[in-house]
Design an enzyme around this catalytic site. Structure first.
Site, PDB file in Angstrom:
ATOM      1  N   LYS A 173      41.577  42.719  40.229  1.00 19.81           N
ATOM      2  CA  LYS A 173      41.961  41.412  40.798  1.00 19.81           C
ATOM      3  C   LYS A 173      43.382  41.490  41.355  1.00 19.81           C
ATOM      4  CE  LYS A 173      43.263  40.127  36.118  1.00 19.81           C
ATOM      5  NZ  LYS A 173      42.758  39.612  34.840  1.00 19.81           N
TER       6      LYS A 173
ATOM      7  N   TYR B 285      76.526  38.703  48.214  1.00 22.28           N
ATOM      8  CA  TYR B 285      76.688  37.259  48.042  1.00 22.28           C
ATOM      9  C   TYR B 285      77.525  36.942  46.816  1.00 22.28           C
ATOM     10  CZ  TYR B 285      73.239  36.051  51.624  1.00 22.28           C
ATOM     11  OH  TYR B 285      72.568  35.893  52.803  1.00 22.28           O
TER      12      TYR B 285
HETATM   13  C1  LIG Z   1      42.825  40.593  33.910  1.00 26.77           C
HETATM   14  C2  LIG Z   1      41.715  40.716  32.955  1.00 26.77           C
HETATM   15  C3  LIG Z   1      41.466  41.944  32.318  1.00 26.77           C
HETATM   16  C4  LIG Z   1      42.426  43.103  32.382  1.00 26.77           C
HETATM   17  O1  LIG Z   1      43.519  42.809  31.530  1.00 26.77           O
HETATM   18  P1  LIG Z   1      44.754  43.805  31.321  1.00 26.77           P
HETATM   19  O2  LIG Z   1      45.570  43.129  30.285  1.00 26.77           O
HETATM   20  O3  LIG Z   1      45.454  43.896  32.631  1.00 26.77           O
HETATM   21  O4  LIG Z   1      44.216  45.107  30.883  1.00 26.77           O
HETATM   22  C5  LIG Z   1      40.318  42.045  31.546  1.00 26.77           C
HETATM   23  N1  LIG Z   1      39.484  40.988  31.395  1.00 26.77           N
HETATM   24  C6  LIG Z   1      39.708  39.780  31.965  1.00 26.77           C
HETATM   25  C7  LIG Z   1      38.768  38.655  31.750  1.00 26.77           C
HETATM   26  C8  LIG Z   1      40.843  39.596  32.751  1.00 26.77           C
HETATM   27  O5  LIG Z   1      41.089  38.398  33.295  1.00 26.77           O
END
Ligand SMILES: *Cc1c(COP(=O)(O)O)cnc(C)c1O
Length: 344
Positions: free
Chosen positions: A36, A244
């Site tokens: 994602k 800055y």
């Molecule tokens: C993002 C997510 C993961 C992966 O989690 P990490 O902590 O990045 O390993 C697994 N399962 C679900 C439902 C997620 O939303």
């Protein structure tokens, strides 16, 4: 295409090695990959291609737009946020992707639309997304083809008793639905041990170099290194300030390089006076305030560094999180669109 003056050097071998490490730690369970947020900012298509080559078969995105961007890669994608009315036309025809149903309305919507295989999220204590365990055992899912029943750990990166409570609540659902597989563990959940792996693990951050638990120390490799080009080099006389609000002042004549990187790229102001760049291994401290598009470095250690040369920014996720107080997730997903993404 004009090459950008800033890039992410992405280590494809390290990415694949991290997946193999996590797959090994998952024991007999299959090991998937959360891709994602554009593969946590690295570029989801390139991540998926490399992990599929390494043997990964299960990929997770948040939305159908993210899934659609992977549709031609020949992999199976689960859409964690389920299915809205707005998604249905795509969801019903996209044979490469299936929804992770989270709510009673999503379950009804998918069944009434005649949807095919799906996954189901059950909430075991995080109170974020998911059906209740009662929903799962009460027949709500009857008639659906459930590929994977999943739940998600709220505190996998901490040694707290809530982890075992969630695991046990989830384990109690084994055999209580038609799901072919069960899946609980994210990256840190894999380190909690074999009883958390079930049939499929879902690492994200650790694939990309995140180290949140001692078990990953020295086993998970850094994947992402920001690099930026020198725009100008100057000698700042003693008593003059840089940047800055003049937060850094030269106590002696100082060689300074200005590089193409700033907080608009995700290199945030918290690195002002604290970050570190390197060229040929030489330390080049960040001095003064990080600007929107520029950072100043003390390059006294690198007399030959010139306009157009590249520097690497220290960005090991665990160390950078400790330095900045930001989470490893924020640090990696915040790296912006102006970087070229260069797989090496
Ligand atoms: C993002 C997510 C993961 C992966 O989690 P990490 O902590 O990045 O390993 C697994 N399962 C679900 C439902 C997620 O939303």
């Amino acid at each position: 295409m004009i090459p950008a003056p800033l890039r992410l050097a992405l280590d494809g071998d390290a990415l694949a090695a991290n997946w193999r490490t996590l797959a090994g730690l998952s024991g007999p369970a299959a090991c998937g990959a959360a891709v994602k947020a554009n593969g946590y900012g690295l570029g989801a298509r390139e991540v998926v291609t490399r992990l599929a080559e390494a043997g990964c078969r299960d990929f997770f995105v948040a939305t159908w737009k993210e899934a659609a961007a992977l549709g031609d890669l020949g992999v199976k994608v689960s859409v964690l946020h389920g299915v809205r009315d707005e998604d249905l036309s795509v969801a019903l025809t996209a044979d490469f992707a299936r929804p992770v149903l989270n709510t009673v309305r999503q379950v009804r919507r998918w069944r009434e639309a005649g949807g095919g295989p799906c996954d189901v999220m059950v909430d075991t204590g995080m109170n974020r997304l998911g059906l209740t365990p009662d929903d799962v055992v009460s027949g709500l899912l009857d008639g659906l083809t459930v590929e994977t029943l999943m739940s998600h750990l709220a505190s996998a990166d901490e040694a707290v008793s809530a982890n075992a409570v969630q695991r046990d609540a989830f384990a109690a659902l084994a055999g209580r639905s038609s799901a072919r597989r069960m899946s609980l563990a994210n990256s840190a959940g894999i380190a909690l041990g074999a009883s958390y792996a079930f049939d499929l693990t879902r690492p994200g951050i650790a694939l990309y170099g995140g180290v949140q638990v001692p078990a990953f120390d020295g086993r998970i490799r850094q994947v992402v290194t920001p690099q930026a080009q020198v725009l100008q080099r100057r000698l700042v006389p003693a008593g003059q300030a840089v940047g800055y609000n003049a937060t850094w002042e030269a106590t002696a004549p100082t060689e300074v390089a200005i590089v193409n990187l700033g907080y608009a790229d995700g290199y945030l102001r918290c690195f002002s006076g604290r970050g570190m760049a390197r060229a040929s291994g030489l330390e080049l401290p960040v001095i003064g305030r990080v600007s929107m598009d520029l950072v100043a470095l003390d390059v006294s250690a690198a007399p030959d560094l010139a306009e157009g040369d590249w520097v690497s920014i220290d960005y090991s996720l665990p160390h950078t999180a400790a330095l900045s107080g930001l989470s490893q997730y924020e640090l990696i997903t915040g790296l912006g669109a102006r970087f070229d993404r260069l797989w090496v």
